[in-house]
Design a protein around this motif. Structure first.
Motif, PDB file in Angstrom:
ATOM      1  N   GLY B  76      53.356 -16.008  18.503  1.00 52.92           N
ATOM      2  CA  GLY B  76      52.675 -14.725  18.555  1.00 52.92           C
ATOM      3  C   GLY B  76      51.553 -14.636  17.354  1.00 52.92           C
ATOM      4  N   VAL B  77      51.243 -15.760  16.892  1.00 51.76           N
ATOM      5  CA  VAL B  77      50.054 -15.696  16.023  1.00 51.76           C
ATOM      6  C   VAL B  77      48.613 -15.502  16.747  1.00 51.76           C
ATOM      7  CG1 VAL B  77      48.652 -17.098  14.455  1.00 51.76           C
ATOM      8  CG2 VAL B  77      50.919 -17.447  14.313  1.00 51.76           C
ATOM      9  N   GLU B  78      47.949 -14.389  16.365  1.00 55.13           N
ATOM     10  CA  GLU B  78      46.550 -14.072  16.836  1.00 55.13           C
ATOM     11  C   GLU B  78      45.411 -14.977  16.406  1.00 55.13           C
ATOM     12  OE1 GLU B  78      43.933  -9.963  17.435  1.00 55.13           O
ATOM     13  OE2 GLU B  78      46.076  -9.758  16.681  1.00 55.13           O
ATOM     14  N   VAL B  79      44.831 -15.820  17.071  1.00 56.85           N
ATOM     15  CA  VAL B  79      43.838 -16.732  16.710  1.00 56.85           C
ATOM     16  C   VAL B  79      42.501 -16.067  17.221  1.00 56.85           C
ATOM     17  CG1 VAL B  79      42.814 -18.936  16.572  1.00 56.85           C
ATOM     18  CG2 VAL B  79      45.479 -18.697  16.741  1.00 56.85           C
ATOM     19  N   ILE B  80      41.503 -15.712  16.410  1.00 56.85           N
ATOM     20  CA  ILE B  80      40.357 -15.235  16.649  1.00 56.85           C
ATOM     21  C   ILE B  80      39.169 -16.228  16.409  1.00 56.85           C
ATOM     22  CG2 ILE B  80      38.482 -13.289  16.492  1.00 56.85           C
ATOM     23  CD1 ILE B  80      40.750 -11.458  15.811  1.00 56.85           C
ATOM     24  N   LEU B  81      38.614 -16.901  17.565  1.00 53.90           N
ATOM     25  CA  LEU B  81      37.606 -17.990  17.179  1.00 53.90           C
ATOM     26  C   LEU B  81      36.128 -17.372  17.221  1.00 53.90           C
ATOM     27  CD1 LEU B  81      39.469 -20.136  19.595  1.00 53.90           C
ATOM     28  CD2 LEU B  81      39.407 -20.471  17.073  1.00 53.90           C
ATOM     29  N   ASN B  82      35.208 -18.187  16.940  1.00 51.69           N
ATOM     30  CA  ASN B  82      33.741 -17.615  16.477  1.00 51.69           C
ATOM     31  C   ASN B  82      33.631 -16.660  15.717  1.00 51.69           C
ATOM     32  OD1 ASN B  82      32.461 -19.574  18.399  1.00 51.69           O
ATOM     33  ND2 ASN B  82      33.573 -18.319  20.258  1.00 51.69           N
ATOM     34  N   ALA B  83      34.544 -16.694  14.632  1.00 53.04           N
ATOM     35  CA  ALA B  83      34.785 -15.489  13.863  1.00 53.04           C
ATOM     36  C   ALA B  83      34.486 -15.924  12.437  1.00 53.04           C
ATOM     37  CB  ALA B  83      35.956 -14.917  13.693  1.00 53.04           C
ATOM     38  N   THR B  84      33.439 -15.749  11.846  1.00 50.41           N
ATOM     39  CA  THR B  84      32.953 -16.199  10.587  1.00 50.41           C
ATOM     40  C   THR B  84      33.276 -15.115   9.368  1.00 50.41           C
ATOM     41  OG1 THR B  84      30.985 -17.385  11.484  1.00 50.41           O
ATOM     42  CG2 THR B  84      31.093 -17.402   9.262  1.00 50.41           C
ATOM     43  N   VAL B  85      34.124 -15.557   8.508  1.00 54.01           N
ATOM     44  CA  VAL B  85      34.657 -14.615   7.451  1.00 54.01           C
ATOM     45  C   VAL B  85      33.568 -14.804   6.435  1.00 54.01           C
ATOM     46  CG1 VAL B  85      36.103 -14.274   5.586  1.00 54.01           C
ATOM     47  CG2 VAL B  85      36.822 -14.758   7.896  1.00 54.01           C
ATOM     48  N   ALA B  86      32.781 -13.669   6.083  1.00 55.61           N
ATOM     49  CA  ALA B  86      31.670 -13.731   5.279  1.00 55.61           C
ATOM     50  C   ALA B  86      31.998 -13.289   3.924  1.00 55.61           C
ATOM     51  CB  ALA B  86      30.619 -12.745   5.797  1.00 55.61           C
ATOM     52  N   GLY B  87      33.028 -12.772   3.738  1.00 51.80           N
ATOM     53  CA  GLY B  87      33.332 -12.034   2.306  1.00 51.80           C
ATOM     54  C   GLY B  87      34.905 -12.054   2.206  1.00 51.80           C
ATOM     55  N   LEU B  88      35.244 -12.187   0.838  1.00 53.96           N
ATOM     56  CA  LEU B  88      36.602 -11.765   0.527  1.00 53.96           C
ATOM     57  C   LEU B  88      36.585 -11.065  -0.782  1.00 53.96           C
ATOM     58  CD1 LEU B  88      39.760 -12.189   0.736  1.00 53.96           C
ATOM     59  CD2 LEU B  88      39.626 -14.241  -0.435  1.00 53.96           C
ATOM     60  N   PHE B  89      37.442  -9.815  -0.844  1.00 47.83           N
ATOM     61  CA  PHE B  89      37.309  -9.003  -1.740  1.00 47.83           C
ATOM     62  C   PHE B  89      38.697  -8.851  -2.578  1.00 47.83           C
ATOM     63  CE2 PHE B  89      33.939  -8.166   1.317  1.00 47.83           C
ATOM     64  CZ  PHE B  89      32.955  -8.259   0.407  1.00 47.83           C
ATOM     65  N   GLN B  90      38.767  -8.557  -3.623  1.00 53.12           N
ATOM     66  CA  GLN B  90      39.634  -8.412  -4.550  1.00 53.12           C
ATOM     67  C   GLN B  90      40.922  -7.772  -3.919  1.00 53.12           C
ATOM     68  OE1 GLN B  90      38.716  -7.948  -8.607  1.00 53.12           O
ATOM     69  NE2 GLN B  90      40.273  -9.289  -9.358  1.00 53.12           N
ATOM     70  N   ASP B  91      40.791  -6.874  -3.310  1.00 55.02           N
ATOM     71  CA  ASP B  91      41.549  -5.836  -2.685  1.00 55.02           C
ATOM     72  C   ASP B  91      42.230  -6.208  -1.279  1.00 55.02           C
ATOM     73  OD1 ASP B  91      39.581  -5.205  -1.240  1.00 55.02           O
ATOM     74  OD2 ASP B  91      39.439  -3.204  -1.614  1.00 55.02           O
ATOM     75  N   LYS B  92      41.756  -7.921  -0.998  1.00 58.22           N
ATOM     76  CA  LYS B  92      42.273  -8.384  -0.014  1.00 58.22           C
ATOM     77  C   LYS B  92      41.698  -7.908   1.420  1.00 58.22           C
ATOM     78  CE  LYS B  92      46.665  -9.798  -1.833  1.00 58.22           C
ATOM     79  NZ  LYS B  92      46.900  -8.704  -3.154  1.00 58.22           N
ATOM     80  N   GLU B  93      40.569  -7.470   1.220  1.00 61.64           N
ATOM     81  CA  GLU B  93      39.789  -7.190   2.484  1.00 61.64           C
ATOM     82  C   GLU B  93      38.867  -8.275   2.848  1.00 61.64           C
ATOM     83  OE1 GLU B  93      37.817  -3.326   2.403  1.00 61.64           O
ATOM     84  OE2 GLU B  93      36.254  -3.816   3.682  1.00 61.64           O
ATOM     85  N   VAL B  94      38.795  -8.486   4.030  1.00 64.09           N
ATOM     86  CA  VAL B  94      37.707  -9.476   4.451  1.00 64.09           C
ATOM     87  C   VAL B  94      36.762  -8.949   5.505  1.00 64.09           C
ATOM     88  CG1 VAL B  94      39.220 -11.424   4.238  1.00 64.09           C
ATOM     89  CG2 VAL B  94      39.145 -10.422   6.431  1.00 64.09           C
ATOM     90  N   ILE B 102      29.686  -6.983  12.127  1.00 62.83           N
ATOM     91  CA  ILE B 102      30.444  -7.188  10.973  1.00 62.83           C
ATOM     92  C   ILE B 102      31.741  -6.460  11.143  1.00 62.83           C
ATOM     93  CG2 ILE B 102      30.710  -6.997   8.542  1.00 62.83           C
ATOM     94  CD1 ILE B 102      29.298  -9.288   8.841  1.00 62.83           C
ATOM     95  N   GLN B 103      32.945  -6.945  10.965  1.00 60.84           N
ATOM     96  CA  GLN B 103      33.966  -6.074  11.171  1.00 60.84           C
ATOM     97  C   GLN B 103      34.938  -6.112   9.793  1.00 60.84           C
ATOM     98  OE1 GLN B 103      35.739  -7.143  15.031  1.00 60.84           O
ATOM     99  NE2 GLN B 103      33.965  -6.887  15.824  1.00 60.84           N
ATOM    100  N   HIS B 104      35.704  -5.296   9.428  1.00 63.96           N
ATOM    101  CA  HIS B 104      36.482  -5.050   8.443  1.00 63.96           C
ATOM    102  C   HIS B 104      38.077  -5.105   8.601  1.00 63.96           C
ATOM    103  CE1 HIS B 104      33.168  -3.724   5.509  1.00 63.96           C
ATOM    104  NE2 HIS B 104      32.826  -3.531   6.534  1.00 63.96           N
ATOM    105  N   TYR B 105      38.741  -5.967   7.989  1.00 65.40           N
ATOM    106  CA  TYR B 105      39.838  -6.628   8.282  1.00 65.40           C
ATOM    107  C   TYR B 105      40.529  -6.453   6.710  1.00 65.40           C
ATOM    108  CZ  TYR B 105      39.238  -7.966  12.894  1.00 65.40           C
ATOM    109  OH  TYR B 105      38.799  -8.013  14.122  1.00 65.40           O
ATOM    110  N   LYS B 106      41.811  -5.876   6.718  1.00 69.42           N
ATOM    111  CA  LYS B 106      42.786  -5.866   5.478  1.00 69.42           C
ATOM    112  C   LYS B 106      43.843  -6.403   5.599  1.00 69.42           C
ATOM    113  CE  LYS B 106      43.863  -2.903   1.757  1.00 69.42           C
ATOM    114  NZ  LYS B 106      42.994  -3.058   0.565  1.00 69.42           N
ATOM    115  N   GLY B 107      44.331  -7.338   4.793  1.00 70.33           N
ATOM    116  CA  GLY B 107      45.634  -8.049   4.777  1.00 70.33           C
ATOM    117  C   GLY B 107      46.269  -7.880   3.464  1.00 70.33           C
ATOM    118  N   ASP B 108      47.770  -7.571   3.941  1.00 69.92           N
ATOM    119  CA  ASP B 108      48.637  -7.502   2.735  1.00 69.92           C
ATOM    120  C   ASP B 108      48.770  -8.619   1.696  1.00 69.92           C
ATOM    121  OD1 ASP B 108      48.946  -4.579   2.990  1.00 69.92           O
ATOM    122  OD2 ASP B 108      50.554  -5.147   4.551  1.00 69.92           O
ATOM    123  N   ALA B 109      48.478  -9.875   2.615  1.00 72.72           N
ATOM    124  CA  ALA B 109      48.394 -11.082   1.912  1.00 72.72           C
ATOM    125  C   ALA B 109      47.190 -11.843   2.541  1.00 72.72           C
ATOM    126  CB  ALA B 109      49.790 -11.781   2.185  1.00 72.72           C
TER     127      ALA B 109
END
Lengths: 111, 532
Positions: B76-94, B102-109
């Motif tokens: 059940g891993v979700e793989v999103i293609l044609n998706a360029t991560v433009a930034g990674l921030f200290q609070d684990k937001e990409v 541009i879309q914002h995602y937040k990971g706990d890891a």
């Protein structure tokens, strides 16, 4: 470690070389001679060189040339590679048009 | 903002492995990749991998890629293609570029597995169309079905240069020369040997002086370098080529980690700027992990294990498993990873001149400089014996982490032992049946079956053959020696293909007995055409 940023350090005069015309940053069309000359103009860090010449600020965002620019600058400064800090990494990591960069959407809404 | 337990950047071997492992423990995982297809570099790896069973040795890279995708799907891993991560921030937001937004995602890891980019060497004419990275050539051939050119010069004798050169030959291109400024071949000797026996010349201590042409590459001039890397006047050599491939190393693409504020180090042995990581691949920021080439350039097998370790560590970091489970699971993986990092090509041996194997055999300088053994050297190695009847001749002379030959032999003729870097030893008393499983199992194509009692005055040599069209039984042609020189005429007496061989065909040729230890490749072509 020596202070790489010591601007009073004498690195000698710019000496033209046979391969100065060699293109190093392809995206922004910057030559080896221009990079060497920038160091003699006082640009001692990669971030400064980047702002001065726009090396690595084109389409590939330095993917091809950043290592080459670093080698050229280090040699010109007479220091080893590890003494020269990489240029800063900033958002966006890849070139993105402003209209896209400014177009924020909720995830999953336009999938 | 959308939240996930674990956000993985890069759907290559490391990223997918991490995602699968984390998802197994119940983490909600998303993988972003800027490409249209997942798998990173795995799907263009058409050669068989090294290692042992646990490292998926003797399986071709693209098949490993398919297995990983299946696993990702299954858990059940979700793989999103044609998706360029433009930034990674200290609070684990990409921030991710998807289509025109541009879309914002937040990971706990977060796990960064962005891999590495190809290095380039500038020389006169290096910006001409036709000068490309070896990895780019491989992408063109193996993913898009386009040959990069007809006549190619390869710069760089590391495994990438050697493997891609061989794949160029398989795609029908001519590799006019393999050039490296170093004085010795950097990659595995077995990879060099399989090129040399097709006739590809090696030019060590040589560099490219210039690429010629006005609108595109039409030729190249190389020259020999001295110890100070300066071209020695008078040593220039010209080749007509339409492409120049560069396989001069990779640089980690660690910019995302740097912008997030991870502590970085400049480590030439790891390929450049990399994050400082602990044994689990965790960076200086808790919960931000790195795996694969981005944390130190190695190869896909180790990237997959690093990914698995980081995926499990992320599960522990988020409380899905306890510390005991973590150390149990990671312990096994670490020993698998360590076994891949042993031998002559281990990190600590890079740049060293190794003259003896772990067992005390001399390393062939001829192999390291020309790409092939001198005939008298071959008999020194424990895989080469003189026997009556059919038997395996294993021309394996370097301590590399690989042992499929040992498992392949149903008669247990081949022994490597516990240490997977040991040279294979042929047991003369075990009784070779001539089945050829070992020939097909050897990822380095270094095993041959030799029968000096084939027929009165004639010997048979069975060799691995991965070119099309496949010669047919009864066809006549030339036997080539290890240097690719024609040594005698030869007749194909048997052609074997089998699903168990996984596209490595076994060609058995008949040659005069005196040629049994010389003939190592077959080339079709009539004698008449050659004489004219």
């Amino acid at each position: 470690m020596r202070n790489v940023n010591d601007r009073s350090r004498d690195i000698g005069a710019f000496v033209p070389a046979e391969d100065d015309e060699l293109l190093i940053c392809r995206c922004e069309e910057i030559t080896k001679g221009e990079i060497r000359r920038a160091v003699h103009d006082g640009m001692f860090t990669l971030t400064e060189i980047r702002r001065y010449l726009r090396t690595g600020m084109g389409l590939c965002q330095g993917q091809t040339c950043s290592k080459l620019v670093k080698e050229i600058a280090a040699r010109e400064l007479g220091i080893v590679l590890a003494e020269l800090e990489h240029a800063a990494s900033r958002v966006p990591m890849r070139p993105i048009e402003m209209k896209v960069f400014g177009n924020e959407k909720e995830p999953g809404k336009n999938a | 903002m959308k939240r996930y337990d674990l956000i993985v950047v890069g759907a290559g071997p490391a990223g997918l492995s991490a995602a699968v492992e984390a998802a197994k423990y119940g983490l909600k995982v998303v993988v972003f990749d800027e490409n249209a297809n997942p798998g990173g570099q795995l799907f263009k790896q058409v050669h068989k991998f090294f290692g042992s069973k646990e490292h998926k040795a003797k399986i071709r890279g693209f098949r490993i890629g398919s297995q990983l995708l299946e696993e990702a799907n299954q858990f059940g891993v979700e793989v999103i293609l044609n998706a360029t991560v433009a930034g990674l921030f200290q609070d684990k937001e990409v921030t991710v570029r998807i289509n025109d937004s541009i879309q914002h995602y937040k990971g706990d890891a977060i796990l960064i597995a962005t891999g590495a980019a190809e290095n380039m060497v500038p020389f006169k004419g290096w910006t001409l169309p036709g000068v490309i990275g070896a990895g780019a050539a491989q992408t063109m051939m193996n993913l898009h079905g386009i040959v990069p050119g007809q006549k190619i010069l390869m710069l760089g004798s590391g495994n990438v240069g050697l493997v891609v050169s061989y794949q160029l030959l398989q795609a029908g291109c001519e590799v006019v020369a393999l050039v490296d400024a170093a004085s010795k071949i950097g990659g595995y000797g077995v990879h060099a040997a399989k090129l040399a026996r097709t006739g590809v010349p090696f030019y060590l201590s040589h560099t490219i002086i210039k690429a010629e042409g006005t609108d595109c590459v039409t030729g190249v001039t190389i020259g020999e370098v001295n110890k100070a890397w300066q071209v020695i006047p008078g040593t220039e050599k010209h080749f007509d080529v339409d492409s120049i491939c560069m396989a001069v190393g990779l640089s980690p693409m660690a910019q995302l980690l740097k912008m997030a504020g991870c502590v970085m180090e400049d480590n030439p042995k790891k390929g450049g700027q990399v994050p400082v990581c602990n044994a689990y691949g965790e960076t200086s920021i808790r919960g931000v992990f790195a795996a694969g080439d981005v944390s130190g350039v190695e190869e896909a097998s180790s990237a997959m294990i690093e990914g698995r370790i980081a995926g499990i560590a992320a599960a522990e970091y988020l409380g899905y498993i306890d510390k005991v489970t973590l150390s149990d699971k990671v312990g096994e993986l670490e020993s698998a990873l360590n076994s891949l990092r042993q031998g002559m090509f281990a990190l600590e041996n890079r740049g060293k001149c190794i003259e003896k194997t772990e067992e005390g055999y001399d390393v062939s300088l001829h192999l390291l400089q020309k790409g092939y053994f001198q005939e008298q050297e071959v008999a020194n190695y424990p895989g080469v014996t003189v026997q009556r009847g059919v038997h395996a001749v294993i021309e394996c002379s370097q301590n590399i982490p690989c042992n499929p030959c040992q498992d392949a032999c149903p008669k247990h003729c081949i022994k490597i032992g516990e240490r997977i870097t040991s040279l294979p030893v042929v047991d003369e008393n075990a009784g070779c049946s001539g089945c050829g499983m070992c020939v097909a199992a050897c990822s380095g194509q270094a095993i041959f079956l030799v029968n000096e009692d084939y027929e009165n005055g004639y010997a048979s040599v069975t060799l691995p053959y991965e070119f099309l069209p496949l010669p047919e039984k009864g066809e006549r042609g030339w036997a080539l020696d290890r240097s690719g020189s024609k040594v005698c005429t030869a007749e194909v007496v048997k052609v074997q293909t089998s699903p168990a061989f996984d596209c490595t065909n076994l060609l058995t040729i008949k040659v005069p007995v005196a040629m049994a230890m010389k003939a190592r490749f077959f080339r079709e072509g009539s004698c008449h055409a050659e004489c004219e």
